[in-house]
Design a protein around this motif. Structure first.
Motif, PDB file in Angstrom:
ATOM      1  N   PRO A  51      52.659  84.650 110.690  1.00 11.69           N
ATOM      2  CA  PRO A  51      51.475  84.986 111.476  1.00 11.69           C
ATOM      3  C   PRO A  51      50.703  83.748 111.936  1.00 11.69           C
ATOM      4  CG  PRO A  51      51.017  85.269 109.148  1.00 11.69           C
ATOM      5  CD  PRO A  51      52.484  84.950 109.252  1.00 11.69           C
ATOM      6  N   ARG A  52      49.996  83.907 113.033  1.00 11.91           N
ATOM      7  CA  ARG A  52      49.049  82.870 113.437  1.00 11.91           C
ATOM      8  C   ARG A  52      47.919  82.850 112.418  1.00 11.91           C
ATOM      9  NH1 ARG A  52      47.753  80.468 118.394  1.00 11.91           N
ATOM     10  NH2 ARG A  52      49.197  81.886 119.475  1.00 11.91           N
ATOM     11  N   ALA A  53      47.641  81.699 111.829  1.00 13.35           N
ATOM     12  CA  ALA A  53      46.630  81.625 110.782  1.00 13.35           C
ATOM     13  C   ALA A  53      45.960  80.261 110.794  1.00 13.35           C
ATOM     14  CB  ALA A  53      47.259  81.885 109.409  1.00 13.35           C
ATOM     15  N   THR A  54      44.634  80.255 110.751  1.00 14.36           N
ATOM     16  CA  THR A  54      43.893  78.990 110.745  1.00 14.36           C
ATOM     17  C   THR A  54      44.155  78.202 109.461  1.00 14.36           C
ATOM     18  OG1 THR A  54      41.957  80.117 109.817  1.00 14.36           O
ATOM     19  CG2 THR A  54      42.058  79.897 112.220  1.00 14.36           C
ATOM     20  N   ALA A  55      44.651  78.877 108.428  1.00 11.96           N
ATOM     21  CA  ALA A  55      44.907  78.190 107.158  1.00 11.96           C
ATOM     22  C   ALA A  55      45.943  77.084 107.319  1.00 11.96           C
ATOM     23  CB  ALA A  55      45.373  79.197 106.100  1.00 11.96           C
ATOM     24  N   PHE A  56      46.891  77.247 108.244  1.00 15.15           N
ATOM     25  CA  PHE A  56      47.878  76.194 108.474  1.00 15.15           C
ATOM     26  C   PHE A  56      47.192  74.925 108.982  1.00 15.15           C
ATOM     27  CE2 PHE A  56      50.908  79.769 108.614  1.00 15.15           C
ATOM     28  CZ  PHE A  56      51.926  79.243 107.827  1.00 15.15           C
ATOM     29  N   ALA A  57      46.295  75.083 109.954  1.00 15.63           N
ATOM     30  CA  ALA A  57      45.573  73.926 110.488  1.00 15.63           C
ATOM     31  C   ALA A  57      44.650  73.319 109.446  1.00 15.63           C
ATOM     32  CB  ALA A  57      44.769  74.337 111.725  1.00 15.63           C
ATOM     33  N   ASP A  58      44.005  74.170 108.652  1.00 20.21           N
ATOM     34  CA  ASP A  58      43.118  73.668 107.595  1.00 20.21           C
ATOM     35  C   ASP A  58      43.906  72.870 106.564  1.00 20.21           C
ATOM     36  OD1 ASP A  58      41.014  74.932 108.849  1.00 20.21           O
ATOM     37  OD2 ASP A  58      41.115  76.720 107.579  1.00 20.21           O
ATOM     38  N   ALA A  59      45.094  73.355 106.222  1.00 23.03           N
ATOM     39  CA  ALA A  59      45.933  72.653 105.257  1.00 23.03           C
ATOM     40  C   ALA A  59      46.350  71.288 105.797  1.00 23.03           C
ATOM     41  CB  ALA A  59      47.161  73.497 104.922  1.00 23.03           C
ATOM     42  N   VAL A  60      46.715  71.255 107.086  1.00 19.47           N
ATOM     43  CA  VAL A  60      47.119  70.001 107.728  1.00 19.47           C
ATOM     44  C   VAL A  60      45.985  68.989 107.697  1.00 19.47           C
ATOM     45  CG1 VAL A  60      47.615  68.978 109.973  1.00 19.47           C
ATOM     46  CG2 VAL A  60      48.945  70.936 109.176  1.00 19.47           C
ATOM     47  N   MET A  61      44.769  69.445 107.946  1.00 22.35           N
ATOM     48  CA  MET A  61      43.614  68.542 107.928  1.00 22.35           C
ATOM     49  C   MET A  61      43.434  67.900 106.564  1.00 22.35           C
ATOM     50  SD  MET A  61      40.757  70.503 110.263  1.00 22.35           S
ATOM     51  CE  MET A  61      39.550  69.223 109.925  1.00 22.35           C
ATOM     52  N   ASN A  62      43.942  68.563 105.538  1.00 25.31           N
ATOM     53  CA  ASN A  62      43.877  68.024 104.179  1.00 25.31           C
ATOM     54  C   ASN A  62      45.188  67.369 103.761  1.00 25.31           C
ATOM     55  OD1 ASN A  62      41.204  68.971 102.629  1.00 25.31           O
ATOM     56  ND2 ASN A  62      41.781  70.552 104.093  1.00 25.31           N
ATOM     57  N   SER A  63      46.112  67.224 104.728  1.00 30.74           N
ATOM     58  CA  SER A  63      47.434  66.628 104.466  1.00 30.74           C
ATOM     59  C   SER A  63      48.138  67.326 103.312  1.00 30.74           C
ATOM     60  CB  SER A  63      47.296  65.120 104.171  1.00 30.74           C
ATOM     61  OG  SER A  63      46.682  64.453 105.246  1.00 30.74           O
ATOM     62  N   GLN A  64      48.094  68.660 103.346  1.00 32.63           N
ATOM     63  CA  GLN A  64      48.691  69.447 102.275  1.00 32.63           C
ATOM     64  C   GLN A  64      49.573  70.561 102.840  1.00 32.63           C
ATOM     65  OE1 GLN A  64      45.184  70.873 100.209  1.00 32.63           O
ATOM     66  NE2 GLN A  64      45.328  69.263  98.667  1.00 32.63           N
ATOM     67  N   PRO A  65      50.664  70.887 102.149  1.00 30.09           N
ATOM     68  CA  PRO A  65      51.384  72.110 102.477  1.00 30.09           C
ATOM     69  C   PRO A  65      50.478  73.317 102.221  1.00 30.09           C
ATOM     70  CG  PRO A  65      52.692  70.682 101.058  1.00 30.09           C
ATOM     71  CD  PRO A  65      51.305  70.129 101.063  1.00 30.09           C
ATOM     72  N   LEU A  66      50.757  74.416 102.898  1.00 29.32           N
ATOM     73  CA  LEU A  66      49.917  75.601 102.747  1.00 29.32           C
ATOM     74  C   LEU A  66      49.867  76.080 101.300  1.00 29.32           C
ATOM     75  CD1 LEU A  66      48.233  77.824 104.143  1.00 29.32           C
ATOM     76  CD2 LEU A  66      50.367  79.105 104.462  1.00 29.32           C
ATOM     77  N   ALA A  67      50.985  76.007 100.598  1.00 32.78           N
ATOM     78  CA  ALA A  67      51.047  76.492  99.218  1.00 32.78           C
ATOM     79  C   ALA A  67      50.182  75.670  98.277  1.00 32.78           C
ATOM     80  CB  ALA A  67      52.496  76.496  98.723  1.00 32.78           C
ATOM     81  N   VAL A  68      49.880  74.440  98.640  1.00 31.90           N
ATOM     82  CA  VAL A  68      48.986  73.596  97.841  1.00 31.90           C
ATOM     83  C   VAL A  68      47.536  73.889  98.217  1.00 31.90           C
ATOM     84  CG1 VAL A  68      48.286  71.215  97.335  1.00 31.90           C
ATOM     85  CG2 VAL A  68      50.717  71.786  97.586  1.00 31.90           C
TER      86      VAL A  68
ATOM     87  N   PRO B  25      49.171  84.909 102.363  1.00 31.69           N
ATOM     88  CA  PRO B  25      50.321  85.810 102.546  1.00 31.69           C
ATOM     89  C   PRO B  25      51.518  85.181 103.262  1.00 31.69           C
ATOM     90  CG  PRO B  25      48.442  86.480 103.920  1.00 31.69           C
ATOM     91  CD  PRO B  25      47.932  85.477 102.955  1.00 31.69           C
ATOM     92  N   ALA B  26      51.293  84.138 104.066  1.00 34.75           N
ATOM     93  CA  ALA B  26      52.406  83.497 104.777  1.00 34.75           C
ATOM     94  C   ALA B  26      53.346  82.769 103.825  1.00 34.75           C
ATOM     95  CB  ALA B  26      51.868  82.526 105.827  1.00 34.75           C
ATOM     96  N   ILE B  27      52.890  82.458 102.628  1.00 35.27           N
ATOM     97  CA  ILE B  27      53.726  81.729 101.667  1.00 35.27           C
ATOM     98  C   ILE B  27      54.958  82.543 101.283  1.00 35.27           C
ATOM     99  CG2 ILE B  27      53.787  80.825  99.303  1.00 35.27           C
ATOM    100  CD1 ILE B  27      50.836  79.989  99.753  1.00 35.27           C
ATOM    101  N   ALA B  28      54.812  83.856 101.200  1.00 36.52           N
ATOM    102  CA  ALA B  28      55.948  84.714 100.861  1.00 36.52           C
ATOM    103  C   ALA B  28      57.052  84.587 101.910  1.00 36.52           C
ATOM    104  CB  ALA B  28      55.490  86.161 100.743  1.00 36.52           C
TER     105      ALA B  28
END
Length: 249
Positions: free
Chosen positions: A211-228, A234-237
Motif C-alpha cells: 500500500p501507499r503509506a507515509t510510513a515508508f517516507a518517514d522511515a527513510v527520513m530516519n535512515s531505517q527500514p520500515l520494520a525498524v 501492516p506492510a511488513i507482512a
C-alpha cells in the motif's frame, strides 16, 4: 549459489529503492546480504544513512577499472552496501567504447560472491547501460509495478528489455516476480491490480500489493527500514512474504 536480484523498472517513483532496502533487511535476518546502488541519484545510498557527495569510492570505480575492488560499507542495519553518487552518471559515456561493457558489474561482483547469500541491485529508472549492467549481473529480476494505468502500460517495454537481455547477454536471467506497489483503495488501482495479476501471473508470481503509506517516507527520513521504524506496520507482512519468495527461488 548466491542469488543476485536486480530490482528493475524503467519508470521512476514505483518504490524500487524502498523495496530494495526493505527486502534486503528482511533477508538479512537469516542471510548475508549486499545491496548495490547503480543509480546516479544514489537514493539507496542516502536511504542507508550515507552522504553520497562525501564518498570518495563508489560502484563506478569498479565498473571503470576492473582491478579496483568494489567499495563496500559493512553492517548497515545488518546489510552491506556498495554505494553510488552522481559521478556514476558519467559511466555510460566512459564505457561507450569498452568491449563487453555490459559485463562490468558481473565481473566486479565475482570476487565477493562467496561472501553473500543475496545481492540486491537497485537499478536506475531507465533502460540505459546502468540498468543493463544490473540485468546482466543478475540471476533474477524483481519488478515493482505501481497500480496505476501509465505504469501498467509501461510493463510491455520493460518485459521486452528483460527479454532482449536474456536473449543476447544473460540467458539464465529469470523473473523472480512482480510486486504491485503504491496501492490505494480506489477504482483505478483495483482495476489495474486485477489486470496485473491476470497478465503477469503466467510469467512469474505476482506478490501481494504494497500500500501507499507515509510510513515508508518517514522511515527513510530516519535512515531505517520500515520494520525498524514501525515494527507493527501492516506492510511488513507483505515484505516478509516477498523475502520468503526470494528464499525459495
Amino acid at each position: 549459489m548466491t542469488k543476485i536480484i536486480a530490482i528493475f523498472n524503467q519508470a521512476g517513483g514505483v518504490m524500487k529503492t524502498s523495496l530494495t532496502m526493505n527486502l534486503g533487511y528482511h533477508l538479512s535476518r537469516k542471510h548475508k546480504v549486499l545491496l548495490v546502488d547503480t543509480d546516479p541519484q544514489a537514493s539507496l545510498t542516502t536511504f542507508m544513512g550515507l552522504e553520497p557527495h562525501e564518498l570518495e569510492e563508489i560502484v563506478a570505480d569498479s565498473l571503470l577499472t576492473p582491478e579496483t575492488k568494489l567499495p563496500i560499507h559493512h553492517n548497515l542495519h545488518g546489510m552491506d552496501l556498495a554505494p553510488a553518487n552522481i559521478t556514476l552518471s558519467a559511466v555510460e559515456l566512459q564505457l561507450s567504447a569498452v568491449m563487453a561493457r555490459e559485463l562490468r558489474l558481473k565481473q566486479a561482483l565475482e570476487p565477493i560472491l562467496n561472501n553473500y547469500d543475496f545481492i540486491l541491485i537497485d537499478c536506475p529508472p531507465s533502460l540505459g547501460i546502468l540498468s543493463i549492467l544490473g540485468l546482466c549481473a543478475a540471476t533474477h529480476v524483481l519488478v515493482p509495478v505501481q497500480t496505476h494505468y501509465k505504469a501498467f502500460k509501461g510493463t510491455e517495454l520493460l518485459l521486452d528489455s528483460i527479454k532482449q537481455v536474456k536473449k543476447h547477454i544473460n540467458p539464465k536471467l529469470a523473473i523472480a516476480g512482480f510486486v504491485p506497489t503504491l496501492y490505494v483503495n480506489a477504482n483505478q488501482d483495483k482495476v489495474i491490480l486485477e489486470a496485473l495479476e491476470q497478465q503477469l501471473s503466467p510469467l512469474a508470481k505476482v506478490y501481494p500489493k504494497i500500500p501507499r503509506a507515509t510510513a515508508f517516507a518517514d522511515a527513510v527520513m530516519n535512515s531505517q527500514p520500515l520494520a525498524v521504524y514501525d515494527p507493527k506496520h501492516p506492510a511488513i507482512a507483505v515484505l516478509k512474504k516477498i523475502a520468503l519468495g526470494m528464499e525459495k527461488l
